[in-house]
Design a protein around this motif. Structure first.
Motif, short mmCIF file in Angstrom:
data_model
loop_
_atom_site.label_atom_id
_atom_site.label_comp_id
_atom_site.label_asym_id
_atom_site.label_seq_id
_atom_site.Cartn_x
_atom_site.Cartn_y
_atom_site.Cartn_z
N SER A 278 1.98 6.36 -7.02
CA SER A 278 0.87 7.10 -7.64
C SER A 278 1.06 8.61 -7.50
O SER A 278 0.70 9.37 -8.39
N GLY B 205 -3.38 1.48 -7.44
CA GLY B 205 -3.66 1.06 -6.07
C GLY B 205 -4.72 -0.01 -5.88
O GLY B 205 -4.98 -0.43 -4.75
N ASN C 185 2.57 1.66 -3.39
CA ASN C 185 1.63 2.10 -4.42
C ASN C 185 1.23 3.55 -4.25
O ASN C 185 1.08 4.29 -5.23
N ILE C 186 1.07 3.98 -3.00
CA ILE C 186 0.73 5.39 -2.73
C ILE C 186 1.84 6.30 -3.24
O ILE C 186 1.58 7.27 -3.95
N TYR D 191 -2.84 7.24 4.00
CA TYR D 191 -2.99 5.81 3.75
C TYR D 191 -4.31 5.49 3.06
O TYR D 191 -4.49 4.40 2.52
N LEU E 194 0.84 -1.20 0.00
CA LEU E 194 0.00 0.00 0.00
C LEU E 194 0.87 1.25 0.00
O LEU E 194 0.66 2.17 -0.79
N ARG F 76 -5.44 7.13 0.42
CA ARG F 76 -5.36 7.83 -0.87
C ARG F 76 -6.24 7.17 -1.94
O ARG F 76 -6.99 7.85 -2.66
N PHE F 77 -6.16 5.87 -2.05
CA PHE F 77 -6.89 5.20 -3.13
C PHE F 77 -8.39 5.15 -2.86
O PHE F 77 -9.20 5.19 -3.79
N THR G 257 -4.51 -3.11 -3.54
CA THR G 257 -4.61 -2.96 -2.08
C THR G 257 -6.06 -2.84 -1.61
O THR G 257 -6.31 -2.69 -0.42
#
Length: 423
Positions: free
Chosen positions: A16, A142, A12-13, A110, A9, A112-113, A145
């Motif tokens: 992105s 993302g 990926n954050i 955390y 996670l 974000r997605f 996740t």
């Protein structure tokens, strides 16, 4: 909280954020005085960065990372928004979305997605003219996740986007993905039902209507249940069960007035108008048409078409031509309706060959756009015209096509491309 946060996670954050700002890995690695492979390993979740490094990478990308946001709470809001969408609670839905959008710090946290999934839902459900591709670009990074429920929601909203773009085949692909994660989602089944109704797969549509009604009753989704029953009325209409359609729609009309639901009332009255037209009860058709709010009459081309057809079959050609002139003066009128309205005018002017050619074009346009229900109505009209003007070869062909449509509509096979040409 950092210790309990999935390293994939976090990676990926950070990836992105960098992709969003179009910042190359090299710039990040140079600023932190580490190798590019170190940043790559962080982004792919192979290494878990310290809190200080997350902060530093975020700052290089122009963000301030908010560690206080409770991701579980935002995940709950994603599901709440989807539930509000399911239950047609538009006002509550937009209030919940507004709460998220007012907290911009969620964008770099955390959650974000989840934040971007909510933005995506907002744009598609409310049909806003915004950069959808950017939102999906972030979400594709993302989605690995996401929880099972979030994945089901994400793919269902993607299906809805494709439905609005009239790409039913792609929509079905996304619905299949959504169903892999949640096979009891009311909206997933509802979207299947809507697509199969539009494509003329009435047996499949009926199966999904029954499933949806069962789920809606269990979940006490009364507003959505009304629209499901409306779909059942459309199914009756498309299978020439006009009396059943009228009885069901009359019950819904009472319900829509009780609930003060103007949109449902409009849909019901439009169905009642079409049912009356198909049964050649033109007086009743005009009655239902007059009950529709004027603003809908001006905006909906189908209603204009119904009005023209009612005048045409009532042999009130002066009124029909007046409505046609007004409709054709609208610069936004589609090619389909332009051809259809001109075709009716030619019929009234006894230029039946030209009229038939235009209605045939309408059939082709409807088929090309995947609007099989509209194509079937065009076929029924062509059937009448070919019979009246004794065009036996064309009549034979249209009968064959109608028979093929029937076979396709009631089959339970995998959806196939429909290519049924008149010539």
């Amino acid at each position: 909280m950092l210790e309990n946060t999935n390293k994939f996670l976090i990676g990926n954050i950070l990836k992105s954020i960098r992709v969003e700002k179009d910042i190359p890995i090299k710039r990040i690695s140079s600023a932190l005085n580490v190798s590019e492979s170190t940043i790559s390993q962080i982004e792919t979740g192979k290494n878990k960065p310290a809190k200080e490094k997350i902060t530093a990478i975020s700052q290089i990308c122009g963000y301030s990372f908010d560690y206080e946001i409770d991701r579980e709470e935002i995940i709950g809001l994603v599901q709440l928004i989807y539930t509000q969408y399911t239950n047609l609670e538009k006002e509550k839905l937009n209030l919940t979305i507004g709460k998220i959008k007012s907290s911009i710090s969620i964008q770099c946290s955390y959650a974000r997605f989840e934040y971007y999934l909510i933005l995506y839902m907002d744009v598609i459900i409310n049909q806003k003219n915004e950069d959808v591709q950017f939102l999906k670009k972030i979400l594709e990074i993302g989605k690995s996740t996401f929880s099972v429920k979030e994945l089901s929601i994400y793919y269902d909203i993607q299906a809805l986007e494709m439905m609005y773009l009239n790409d039913n085949i792609k929509a079905l692909e996304y619905l299949d993905k959504s169903r892999l994660y949640d096979n009891e989602s009311l909206m997933n089944h509802y979207h299947y039902c809507s697509i199969y109704l539009n494509l003329g797969y009435y047996t499949l549509a009926q199966q999904y209507i029954i499933k949806c009604i069962d789920i809606a009753v269990k979940e006490v989704s009364f507003e959505r249940l009304c629209y499901l029953i409306l779909n059942q009325g459309v199914l009756y209409l498309n299978t020439s069960q006009y009396n059943e359609s009228i009885v069901l729609n009359l019950k819904l009309l009472e319900e829509s007035k009780k609930r003060n639901n103007a949109i449902l009332e409009f849909c019901v009255l439009a169905n009642l108008t079409l049912s009356s037209l198909m049964q050649k009860d033109f007086k009743l058709g005009f009655k239902y048409l007059e009950m529709i709010d004027q603003k809908y009459k001006n905006e909906d081309s189908d209603l204009v078409l119904y009005q023209i057809m009612l005048y045409f079959f009532s042999k009130d050609f002066i009124s029909a031509k007046k409505v046609i002139r007004k409709a054709l003066s609208n610069d936004n009128i589609s090619k389909y309706y332009q051809n259809f309205f001109h075709g009716i005018k030619y019929l009234m002017d006894n230029k039946f060959i030209k009229a038939i050619e235009l209605v045939e074009i309408c059939y082709t346009l409807a088929l090309k756009d995947g609007e099989v229900d509209r194509a079937m109505l065009d076929l029924k009209f062509l059937d009448v015209l070919y019979s009246k003007y004794e065009l036996q070869d064309k009549l034979k062909r249209v009968k064959e096509i109608e028979e093929n449509f029937y076979k396709i509509s009631y089959s339970n096979c995998v959806l196939e491309n429909i290519d049924l040409k008149l010539n």
